[in-house]
Write a protein that holds these residues in place. Structure first.
Motif, PDB file in Angstrom:
ATOM      1  N   ALA A 131       0.819  -1.215   0.109  1.00  0.00           N
ATOM      2  CA  ALA A 131       0.049  -0.021  -0.003  1.00  0.00           C
ATOM      3  C   ALA A 131       0.934   1.277  -0.063  1.00  0.00           C
ATOM      4  CB  ALA A 131      -0.953  -0.027   1.205  1.00  0.00           C
ATOM      5  N   ILE A 132       1.829   1.436   0.594  1.00  0.00           N
ATOM      6  CA  ILE A 132       2.970   2.347   0.940  1.00  0.00           C
ATOM      7  C   ILE A 132       3.559   2.441  -0.333  1.00  0.00           C
ATOM      8  CG2 ILE A 132       5.020   3.303   1.720  1.00  0.00           C
ATOM      9  CD1 ILE A 132       4.064   1.965   4.410  1.00  0.00           C
ATOM     10  N   VAL A 165       9.549  10.675   4.329  1.00  0.00           N
ATOM     11  CA  VAL A 165      10.038   9.696   3.526  1.00  0.00           C
ATOM     12  C   VAL A 165      10.742   8.689   4.175  1.00  0.00           C
ATOM     13  CG1 VAL A 165      11.538   9.283   1.554  1.00  0.00           C
ATOM     14  CG2 VAL A 165       9.722  11.125   1.613  1.00  0.00           C
ATOM     15  N   LEU A 166      11.664   9.097   5.082  1.00  0.00           N
ATOM     16  CA  LEU A 166      12.817   8.269   5.871  1.00  0.00           C
ATOM     17  C   LEU A 166      11.914   7.361   6.552  1.00  0.00           C
ATOM     18  CD1 LEU A 166      15.495   7.779   6.169  1.00  0.00           C
ATOM     19  CD2 LEU A 166      15.722   9.227   7.967  1.00  0.00           C
ATOM     20  N   GLY A 167      10.867   7.870   7.299  1.00  0.00           N
ATOM     21  CA  GLY A 167       9.987   6.813   8.041  1.00  0.00           C
ATOM     22  C   GLY A 167       9.485   5.813   7.164  1.00  0.00           C
ATOM     23  N   VAL A 168       8.854   6.154   5.975  1.00  0.00           N
ATOM     24  CA  VAL A 168       8.344   4.996   5.039  1.00  0.00           C
ATOM     25  C   VAL A 168       9.659   4.145   4.671  1.00  0.00           C
ATOM     26  CG1 VAL A 168       7.486   4.602   2.785  1.00  0.00           C
ATOM     27  CG2 VAL A 168       6.454   6.713   4.313  1.00  0.00           C
ATOM     28  N   LEU A 215      12.513  -1.100   5.195  1.00  0.00           N
ATOM     29  CA  LEU A 215      13.603  -2.115   5.310  1.00  0.00           C
ATOM     30  C   LEU A 215      13.995  -2.515   6.818  1.00  0.00           C
ATOM     31  CD1 LEU A 215      16.137   0.709   3.315  1.00  0.00           C
ATOM     32  CD2 LEU A 215      14.864  -1.215   2.496  1.00  0.00           C
ATOM     33  N   LEU A 216      13.251  -2.159   7.582  1.00  0.00           N
ATOM     34  CA  LEU A 216      13.652  -2.574   9.222  1.00  0.00           C
ATOM     35  C   LEU A 216      13.643  -4.233   9.188  1.00  0.00           C
ATOM     36  CD1 LEU A 216      14.881  -1.331  11.703  1.00  0.00           C
ATOM     37  CD2 LEU A 216      12.483  -1.210  12.425  1.00  0.00           C
ATOM     38  N   PRO A 234       1.774   4.677  14.311  1.00  0.00           N
ATOM     39  CA  PRO A 234       1.071   3.794  13.116  1.00  0.00           C
ATOM     40  C   PRO A 234       2.086   2.979  12.238  1.00  0.00           C
ATOM     41  CG  PRO A 234      -0.145   5.765  13.025  1.00  0.00           C
ATOM     42  CD  PRO A 234       1.128   5.823  14.029  1.00  0.00           C
ATOM     43  N   GLN A 235       3.329   3.508  11.972  1.00  0.00           N
ATOM     44  CA  GLN A 235       4.168   3.188  11.211  1.00  0.00           C
ATOM     45  C   GLN A 235       4.909   1.637  11.957  1.00  0.00           C
ATOM     46  OE1 GLN A 235       6.785   6.360  10.291  1.00  0.00           O
ATOM     47  NE2 GLN A 235       5.625   6.790   8.503  1.00  0.00           N
TER      48      GLN A 235
END
Length: 337
Positions: free
Chosen positions: A42-43, A161-164, A169-170, A196-197
């Motif tokens: 979705a992201i 963006v870095l949060g997404v 990747l985490l 939420p992330q």
């Protein structure tokens, strides 16, 4: 919510979420498992649509609504799947470790920003966003330190963006670092920016990761209150100017209160197991919808406009946070042994 104003964006978010769910089902049918879960799809699909296609401004209110409110409702419903016993399992050692990491990383991130030439206020915005809860921390900190609007915009743009990217990747660190579900939950709760992330980052791994990650992140978010109060005390004249104090809702967001109320209802038996299961599935569906809207709201072009020093500060600060969080996990393992 004015239906006519929000309908286009909500429907577009629903369409992207539907495509992501179909992609998830197709993966499971063809490969036997989903290599990219619906949340991640979705992201990615939402961000691709935002980058490749121009859309009328009429879509924006509904997209913002979907990314914010559906996400927050999903978190409230998620509380039905967590009991007070699970919360108590964090223990005083874990609570102390979380607070220590937050304040140490905040100081380190601020130092990195200053070394790279960022102004004091800009460095503090990045430090608070990195160490606590991303955009929410930036928004709560900005009026207290009298940050410029352009500084806030730059901080939020790159952090979004870095949060997404972190969410995507985490999970790759699970096999690389040989993390258990609990350990990965701690790592996600400590490093992912938004509440939420954390759900999006942990759901593809395990249910244990989701529960632990959410609990750790909630404790981390609670650090926002003491940090903002401390910044208020350090800012000359702030105590005399009530208008510059952030409202209580910014220090303790309503969805965290709702999460805790649902947790209490689950713990006291008001919400039974069947109802908790239904609410959990509903929470998952709303999260996919919200992640689609989040992707639709990520403007890669704006991030590219952010200064190199801001970008470098945020990336280096995140690496420091990852290292400190992993060290915390190792320390907890030693303590438990």
């Amino acid at each position: 919510m004015p239906l006519r104003t929000h309908a286009p964006g909500v429907l577009l978010s629903l369409a992207v979420a539907g495509i992501a769910l179909l992609g998830d089902l197709a993966e499971r049918y063809v490969a036997g498992q989903a290599w990219l879960e619906a949340l991640v799809l979705a992201i990615l699909i939402g961000a691709a649509v935002r980058f490749l296609l121009r859309r009328p401004a009429a879509f924006e209110p509904g997209i913002e609504f979907s990314a914010k409110y559906f996400l927050e409702v999903a978190i409230v419903l998620l509380g039905a799947g967590v009991s007070a016993a699970a919360l108590a399992s964090i223990g005083p050692i874990m609570l102390g470790a979380i607070a220590l990491v937050v304040f140490c990383v905040l100081a380190a991130s601020y130092g990195i920003g200053r070394l790279l030439g960022l102004p004091k206020r800009m460095a503090m915005l990045v430090a608070c966003g990195n160490s606590i809860c991303g955009n929410s921390a930036i928004a709560a900190t900005a009026p207290v330190i009298d940050a410029r609007p352009e500084d806030v915009a730059s901080s939020i743009a790159f952090t979004a963006v870095l949060g997404v990217v972190t969410v995507l990747l985490l999970p790759l660190l699970v096999p690389a670092l040989q993390l258990s579900g609990t350990d990965y939950g701690i790592l996600a709760g400590m490093t992912v920016y938004a509440v939420p992330q954390v759900l999006a980052a942990t759901a593809p791994v395990s249910a244990a990761s989701v529960q632990v990650g959410m609990l750790v992140k909630l404790v981390r978010v609670m650090m926002l209150g003491p940090v903002v109060v401390a910044l208020s005390l350090l800012s000359a004249g702030r105590l005399a100017n009530e208008r510059r104090r952030p409202p209580l809702g910014r220090l303790v967001p309503w969805f965290i209160v709702g999460f805790l109320l649902m947790l209490a209802a689950r713990s006291f038996g008001v919400i039974g197991e069947p109802a908790a299961l239904i609410l959990s599935k509903l929470s998952g569906g709303l999260t996919v919808l919200a992640m689609a809207a989040l992707g639709l709201g990520v403007d890669v072009r704006k991030v590219m406009e952010a200064g190199t020093r801001v970008s470098a500060t945020v990336i280096l600060s995140l690496l420091v946070l990852l290292a400190a969080s992993y060290a915390m996990i190792l320390l907890l393992q030693i303590t438990a042994a």
